[in-house]
Design a protein around this motif. Structure first.
Motif, PDB file in Angstrom:
ATOM      1  N   PRO A 485      -1.904  -3.733   8.977  1.00  0.00           N
ATOM      2  CA  PRO A 485      -1.895  -4.457   7.696  1.00  0.00           C
ATOM      3  C   PRO A 485      -0.565  -5.182   7.520  1.00  0.00           C
ATOM      4  CG  PRO A 485      -1.608  -2.099   7.346  1.00  0.00           C
ATOM      5  CD  PRO A 485      -1.939  -2.268   8.794  1.00  0.00           C
ATOM      6  N   PRO A 486      -0.586  -6.439   7.078  1.00  0.00           N
ATOM      7  CA  PRO A 486       0.665  -7.198   6.964  1.00  0.00           C
ATOM      8  C   PRO A 486       1.478  -6.861   5.731  1.00  0.00           C
ATOM      9  CG  PRO A 486      -1.161  -8.555   6.265  1.00  0.00           C
ATOM     10  CD  PRO A 486      -1.764  -7.267   6.764  1.00  0.00           C
ATOM     11  N   GLY A 487       0.851  -6.195   4.748  1.00  0.00           N
ATOM     12  CA  GLY A 487       1.580  -5.899   3.528  1.00  0.00           C
ATOM     13  C   GLY A 487       2.094  -7.167   2.861  1.00  0.00           C
ATOM     14  N   SER A 488       3.266  -7.086   2.269  1.00  0.00           N
ATOM     15  CA  SER A 488       3.800  -8.211   1.489  1.00  0.00           C
ATOM     16  C   SER A 488       4.191  -9.411   2.337  1.00  0.00           C
ATOM     17  CB  SER A 488       5.007  -7.731   0.678  1.00  0.00           C
ATOM     18  OG  SER A 488       4.610  -6.795  -0.296  1.00  0.00           O
ATOM     19  N   THR A 489       4.262  -9.256   3.671  1.00  0.00           N
ATOM     20  CA  THR A 489       4.567 -10.424   4.506  1.00  0.00           C
ATOM     21  C   THR A 489       3.418 -11.436   4.468  1.00  0.00           C
ATOM     22  OG1 THR A 489       3.675  -9.369   6.502  1.00  0.00           O
ATOM     23  CG2 THR A 489       6.028  -9.084   6.063  1.00  0.00           C
ATOM     24  N   PHE A 490       2.272 -11.024   3.904  1.00  0.00           N
ATOM     25  CA  PHE A 490       1.132 -11.932   3.766  1.00  0.00           C
ATOM     26  C   PHE A 490       1.239 -12.790   2.503  1.00  0.00           C
ATOM     27  CE2 PHE A 490      -3.279 -12.933   2.487  1.00  0.00           C
ATOM     28  CZ  PHE A 490      -3.781 -13.473   3.665  1.00  0.00           C
ATOM     29  N   LYS A 491       2.102 -12.428   1.583  1.00  0.00           N
ATOM     30  CA  LYS A 491       2.148 -13.105   0.272  1.00  0.00           C
ATOM     31  C   LYS A 491       2.444 -14.600   0.366  1.00  0.00           C
ATOM     32  CE  LYS A 491       3.103  -8.880  -2.313  1.00  0.00           C
ATOM     33  NZ  LYS A 491       4.115  -8.018  -2.933  1.00  0.00           N
ATOM     34  N   PRO A 492       3.290 -15.080   1.296  1.00  0.00           N
ATOM     35  CA  PRO A 492       3.437 -16.536   1.423  1.00  0.00           C
ATOM     36  C   PRO A 492       2.108 -17.231   1.740  1.00  0.00           C
ATOM     37  CG  PRO A 492       5.259 -15.436   2.504  1.00  0.00           C
ATOM     38  CD  PRO A 492       4.298 -14.361   2.112  1.00  0.00           C
ATOM     39  N   ILE A 725      -2.338  -9.118  -1.260  1.00  0.00           N
ATOM     40  CA  ILE A 725      -1.022  -8.507  -1.019  1.00  0.00           C
ATOM     41  C   ILE A 725      -0.963  -7.866   0.372  1.00  0.00           C
ATOM     42  CG2 ILE A 725      -0.532  -8.164  -3.465  1.00  0.00           C
ATOM     43  CD1 ILE A 725      -1.303  -5.185  -3.079  1.00  0.00           C
ATOM     44  N   GLY A 726      -1.879  -8.321   1.260  1.00  0.00           N
ATOM     45  CA  GLY A 726      -1.814  -7.887   2.654  1.00  0.00           C
ATOM     46  C   GLY A 726      -2.350  -6.507   2.914  1.00  0.00           C
ATOM     47  N   GLN A 727      -3.232  -6.033   2.051  1.00  0.00           N
ATOM     48  CA  GLN A 727      -3.843  -4.717   2.270  1.00  0.00           C
ATOM     49  C   GLN A 727      -5.357  -4.898   2.435  1.00  0.00           C
ATOM     50  OE1 GLN A 727      -0.269  -2.365   2.152  1.00  0.00           O
ATOM     51  NE2 GLN A 727      -2.341  -1.967   2.813  1.00  0.00           N
ATOM     52  N   GLY A 728      -6.125  -3.849   2.231  1.00  0.00           N
ATOM     53  CA  GLY A 728      -7.568  -3.947   2.437  1.00  0.00           C
ATOM     54  C   GLY A 728      -7.893  -4.098   3.903  1.00  0.00           C
ATOM     55  N   ILE A 729      -8.775  -5.066   4.210  1.00  0.00           N
ATOM     56  CA  ILE A 729      -9.178  -5.220   5.617  1.00  0.00           C
ATOM     57  C   ILE A 729      -8.314  -6.236   6.361  1.00  0.00           C
ATOM     58  CG2 ILE A 729     -11.556  -4.572   5.089  1.00  0.00           C
ATOM     59  CD1 ILE A 729     -12.325  -7.522   5.529  1.00  0.00           C
ATOM     60  N   ASP A 730      -7.302  -6.820   5.695  1.00  0.00           N
ATOM     61  CA  ASP A 730      -6.370  -7.697   6.407  1.00  0.00           C
ATOM     62  C   ASP A 730      -5.674  -6.905   7.511  1.00  0.00           C
ATOM     63  OD1 ASP A 730      -7.003  -9.576   4.541  1.00  0.00           O
ATOM     64  OD2 ASP A 730      -4.996  -9.768   3.690  1.00  0.00           O
ATOM     65  N   GLY A 817       8.029  -6.585   4.059  1.00  0.00           N
ATOM     66  CA  GLY A 817       6.706  -6.023   3.804  1.00  0.00           C
ATOM     67  C   GLY A 817       6.703  -4.523   4.043  1.00  0.00           C
ATOM     68  N   THR A 818       6.068  -3.794   3.136  1.00  0.00           N
ATOM     69  CA  THR A 818       5.905  -2.347   3.282  1.00  0.00           C
ATOM     70  C   THR A 818       4.412  -2.075   3.202  1.00  0.00           C
ATOM     71  OG1 THR A 818       8.034  -1.994   2.191  1.00  0.00           O
ATOM     72  CG2 THR A 818       6.573  -0.086   2.376  1.00  0.00           C
ATOM     73  N   ALA A 819       3.782  -1.918   4.354  1.00  0.00           N
ATOM     74  CA  ALA A 819       2.324  -1.846   4.406  1.00  0.00           C
ATOM     75  C   ALA A 819       1.872  -0.424   4.692  1.00  0.00           C
ATOM     76  CB  ALA A 819       1.800  -2.782   5.493  1.00  0.00           C
ATOM     77  N   SER A 820       0.846  -0.015   3.972  1.00  0.00           N
ATOM     78  CA  SER A 820       0.354   1.354   4.137  1.00  0.00           C
ATOM     79  C   SER A 820      -1.064   1.359   4.677  1.00  0.00           C
ATOM     80  CB  SER A 820       0.390   2.089   2.789  1.00  0.00           C
ATOM     81  OG  SER A 820      -0.426   1.431   1.841  1.00  0.00           O
ATOM     82  N   MET A 821      -1.451   2.483   5.261  1.00  0.00           N
ATOM     83  CA  MET A 821      -2.838   2.724   5.650  1.00  0.00           C
ATOM     84  C   MET A 821      -3.394   3.789   4.705  1.00  0.00           C
ATOM     85  SD  MET A 821      -1.982   4.562   9.298  1.00  0.00           S
ATOM     86  CE  MET A 821      -3.668   4.976   9.688  1.00  0.00           C
ATOM     87  N   GLY A 822      -4.689   3.736   4.474  1.00  0.00           N
ATOM     88  CA  GLY A 822      -5.299   4.487   3.392  1.00  0.00           C
ATOM     89  C   GLY A 822      -4.997   5.971   3.334  1.00  0.00           C
TER      90      GLY A 822
END
Length: 889
Positions: A485-492, A725-730, A817-822
């Motif tokens: 997951p890209p986390g916040s690095t996806f926000k741009p 916000i780079g979560q879910g299935i991204d 980015g701080t990305a988590s897994m479920g």
């Protein structure tokens, strides 16, 4: 009358003369053939000499960095070989005993790529896949004829057995032959006396076995030892008269002067282990030739391998070469020059290793994180104006020199690389984190959850899988293969989609109170806190989740669920689900390719996830609500008949259809019919009466999971809000992320990613240049790109990465980015620490993506990016990487 009689006598006399002339003529011809025409041949035989053709391996082509620094080359080494003849074979054991003593006395190592080991007895095949190791073990035993007696026995008991069934049964029986029994069978086959110590037995066996394997592909000298030092080679040369069959020559070996540097890019070479027929057709000796097994070594094998040479030689009775009758020189492989910069690559790898060591040393230094297992990381650096990869780091790495010469890989390293003890590792991992209670209660339950027994291997009770990517894998390329997951690095990217679609403008603002309403469920962002009023630039700077979830919500409400994906696809973050666009960045080495949230992928993901959930509930006879019903097993079993397998497949397809399409696809009558068929055909249900009411309970349970739960979640706004916000299935690879940032940095042109800069011949002449190739001009407005860049500039100046880049001499832009897994807390993992960025601001040259697995907060990964910038722009050491652990604390 007398005259006639005389003529008759003359005729008989003449005939006699003619006959005698013919006889002597034949004798003369035969003598001529024996003495003149074939005289040399018979003379060779009389002198116990023979003529053989010996192949000479070609040096592999060099691999260079962009500046010409050597990353991989071939160097000549002294090699000790054994030429088998009838005469030399008589003294084999006596000769080899002398050879082993000389090697040992001079600190040399016998060449050893024999997969059967002793102390303890076991096989070591170079694959981390258990099924591949099984296939290699079967081939090993078949090549040595261990299948012959088994086949005879099976055929004797079943004369009508099919070829496929025979092969399957023989393979199963071969796997029952233990390594020790295999060793003993080969001792007998090779006539090696048990009077020798077992270590000596195996040393003899290595050479005898190599002779046998070479016999399949014609004559070739057998290598006893390679890469010997000059003094040892000289000593053997002086003793050759006492060593029948032994000779000294030179041959090229692969050499990697920088050890493990760029191993994820370069790869390594090793013996052929798959596709034997394919390589044989190409002229390889599948028993002895080495090929590229990963990275550029594998991807450009045809260019790097070169052309073999050969010699026609005379051997005397002891196997010594006495004369060279003809020769074809080997031709070196082509040189591959990469886009990689060795110094930047080194800086990236060193910085990643340093950062991970810091995290492990202070595992609780960040809020909500346990970085004890920060052991995997990746970094990618791309030239924003060409798509050339300047650095591609995957940690941990490995030293490819270990595979260039047989025998260098120790048993400990073999186990670490290819056959790790996941049970031991798993128990330590579970105990360190105290997570057994979260995973079922006991340590064994937790172990079976995190590292389950690999059921794809028949009769396996010991080999485990790493289900949640916890164990560090040196041969796994985390930069090109890991979907995260890209986390916040996806926000741009969300910002670009919002601006381009018209859902927002740069001035659009949100009051960030640190919470967001997800359809009546209030989500609180404790790590970020409240940021107050933010517009686009400050939302990127402060990484405001409520802002970008609001943007995602507006995109969905105004323009539809797939609008975000439409723009993300332009930047290489996934690929359109319609059409035939190849899912690839274009890189030459193997890669996975992640996908952004879209309705088609979302349906397929849910269909896969909830199918397994449905199957698990049916097998347990209970759903999440506590409803109990008759157990139904839809898992495949080896004992299933073809009809049972077909029925199970039809039920599973129906379940997936129900998940994707809801009520309109839920056919209760069809479920009832298929389940009834399964009960009737599957022997597992013999003697069981399942009434209509029980059938209805089973079908109702399926409905709850597939329609009421799964399908109902497909179209909720939370899906795109999470994706924003780079979560879910991204999920994307670090390589994809780096190229997306490069596309932003250069103003919207997405280049094909490539590692190869040019191809040269062995004399350094350019054969082919690899020119930049545009995959897509995104068409994004310059003003929208500028608005996003302003936010990324603010991240490094006064935002989440500002402490790292304070006083850095080159202006840069980025995004943490701080990305988590479920379920990461349950399984003992923590967030991915990510950073993306580019430099310099005015005329960007490079883009970076850095990821530390289980690394906690993304700001720490910015340190790695700073080290990369320092190396690329050749700054002094004062600006190189420094720890930010204290500031994060």
């Amino acid at each position: 009358m007398r005259l006639k009689k005389g003529k008759k006598r003359m005729s008989r006399y003449t005939a006699l003369i003619v006959i005698m002339a013919i006889i002597f003529g034949c004798i003369g011809v035969q003598l001529f053939l024996l003495q003149i025409v074939k005289g040399d041949d018979y003379k060779e035989q009389a002198n116990n000499k023979s003529i053989k053709e010996i192949s000479d391996p070609a040096p592999r082509g060099n691999i260079l960095d962009k500046n010409g620094a050597v990353l991989a080359t071939s160097k000549q080494s002294y090699t000790l070989v054994y030429n088998q003849t009838d005469e030399s074979d008589k003294y084999f054991f006596k000769t080899m005993d002398k050879v082993f003593k000389i090697l040992d006395a001079n600190g040399e190592t016998q060449q050893d790529d024999f997969e059967l080991k002793i102390n303890p007895f076991k096989f070591e095949f170079r694959s981390d896949d258990a099924n591949t190791r099984r296939a290699l073990e079967i081939k090993f035993k078949r090549d040595r004829g261990l299948n012959t007696d088994i086949e005879k026995k099976i055929k004797a008991n079943n004369k009508n057995i099919s070829d496929d069934d025979l092969k399957k049964q023989v393979n199963d029986e071969l796997m029952k032959i233990s390594p020790q029994d295999t060793f003993n069978k080969l001792l007998k086959q090779y006539k090696i006396s048990s009077a020798y110590p077992i270590e000596e037995q195996r040393r003899f066996m290595i050479i005898k076995d190599t002779i046998k394997m070479h016999s399949f592909s014609g004559y070739n000298p057998v290598t006893i030892a390679s890469n010997m030092n000059k003094e040892t080679a000289l000593k053997f040369s002086q003793m050759l008269s006492d060593l029948p069959g032994v000779d000294v020559n030179t041959q090229p070996i692969r050499y990697y002067p920088n050890n493990d540097l760029a191993s994820a890019v370069i790869g390594y070479i090793s013996k052929i282990s798959t596709d034997y027929d394919k390589y044989t057709e190409k002229g390889y000796d599948s028993n002895s030739d080495y090929i590229g097994q990963a990275g550029i070594e594998a991807a450009l094998e045809d260019r790097l391998k070169g052309s073999k040479g050969g010699r026609i030689v005379k051997l005397d009775k002891n196997g010594k070469i006495t004369e060279e009758l003809g020769k074809k020189d080997p031709y070196p492989g082509q040189t591959v020059q990469l886009t990689i910069d060795k110094d930047v690559q080194k800086a990236a790898e060193t910085a990643l290793d340093t950062r991970m060591q810091e995290l492990r040393s202070n595992p609780y230094g960040q809020q909500r994180s346990d970085t004890t297992n920060a052991t995997r990381a990746a970094a990618v650096v791309i030239d924003v104006n060409t798509g050339g990869v300047i650095a591609l780091a995957s940690r941990p790495g490995y030293d490819p020199n270990l595979f260039a010469v047989p025998g260098r890989l120790s048993t400990d390293l073999y186990n670490q690389y290819f056959s790790p003890d996941l049970e031991k590792f798993g128990k330590q991992y579970i105990e360190q984190r105290g997570i057994a209670s979260r995973l079922g209660g006991t340590e064994e339950d937790a172990l079976n959850k995190l590292f389950p027994i690999d059921k794809s291997i028949k009769n396996n009770t010991t080999i485990r899988q790493d289900a949640y990517d916890i164990y560090p894998k040196p041969f796994y390329n985390y930069a090109t293969q890991s979907l995260i997951p890209p986390g916040s690095t996806f926000k741009p990217m969300t910002a670009i989609a919002g601006l381009e679609s018209g859902a927002i403008t740069p001035d659009f603002g949100v009051d960030d109170e640190g919470i967001f309403d997800k359809g009546g469920k209030i989500v609180k962002f404790e790590l970020d806190g409240a940021n107050g009023y933010v517009d686009l630039a400050s939302a990127i700077q402060k990484s405001s989740n409520p802002y970008f979830m609001t943007v995602g919500k507006r995109i969905r409400e105004y323009f539809g669920d797939d609008t975000l994906a439409k723009y993300a696809w332009k930047f290489g973050l996934g690929v359109s689900t319609s059409g035939n666009v190849k899912a690839s960045t274009g890189i030459e080495i193997p890669e996975k390719f992640g996908q952004v949230y879209n309705t088609v992928t979302n349906k397929n993901t849910f269909a896969s996830t909830y199918l397994w959930k449905t199957m698990s509930s049916l097998k347990n006879g209970q759903d999440d609500y506590g409803h109990k019903f008759t157990q139904i097993n839809l898992y495949d079993n080896d004992s299933d008949s073809s009809k049972v397998k077909s029925i199970k497949t039809n039920i599973k397809n129906l379940i997936q259809d129900s998940i994707k399409n809801g009520d309109k696809a839920f056919d209760k009558a069809k479920y009832k019919d298929l389940i009834s068929q399964l009960i009737s055909e599957d022997p597992a249900y013999n003697g069981k009466e399942i009434s209509d009411s029980k059938l209805n309970s089973i079908i109702q349970a399926i409905y709850y999971i597939t329609v009421s739960d799964a399908n109902a979640q497909l179209n909720v706004p939370a899906n795109i809000e999470d994706a924003s916000i780079g979560q879910g299935i991204d999920q994307f690879t670090p390589l994809q992320m780096a190229n997306y940032i490069a596309t932003i940095a250069n103003g919207g042109t997405r280049y094909k990613v490539h590692l190869v800069n040019k191809i040269l011949d062995s004399n350094g002449k350019v054969i082919e240049n690899v020119n930049p190739s545009v995959i897509e001009n995104t068409g994004v407005k310059a003003s929208n790109i500028a608005a996003v860049k302003a936010g990324m500039e603010a991240v490094n100046e006064k935002g989440t990465a500002s402490q790292t880049f304070a006083n850095f001499p080159i202006p840069t832009a980025g995004k943490t980015g701080t990305a988590s897994m479920g379920n990461q807390e349950q399984i003992g993992r923590t967030d991915y620490a990510e950073y993306v960025g580019y430099a310099p601001l005015d005329k960007p040259q490079i883009a970076v993506c850095v990821v530390v697995f289980d690394g906690g907060q993304g700001a720490g990964s910015a340190e790695v990016a700073k080290a990369i910038y320092s190396a690329y722009f050749k700054l002094n050491n004062s600006t190189s990487t420094q720890s930010t652990t204290a500031s994060q604390n």
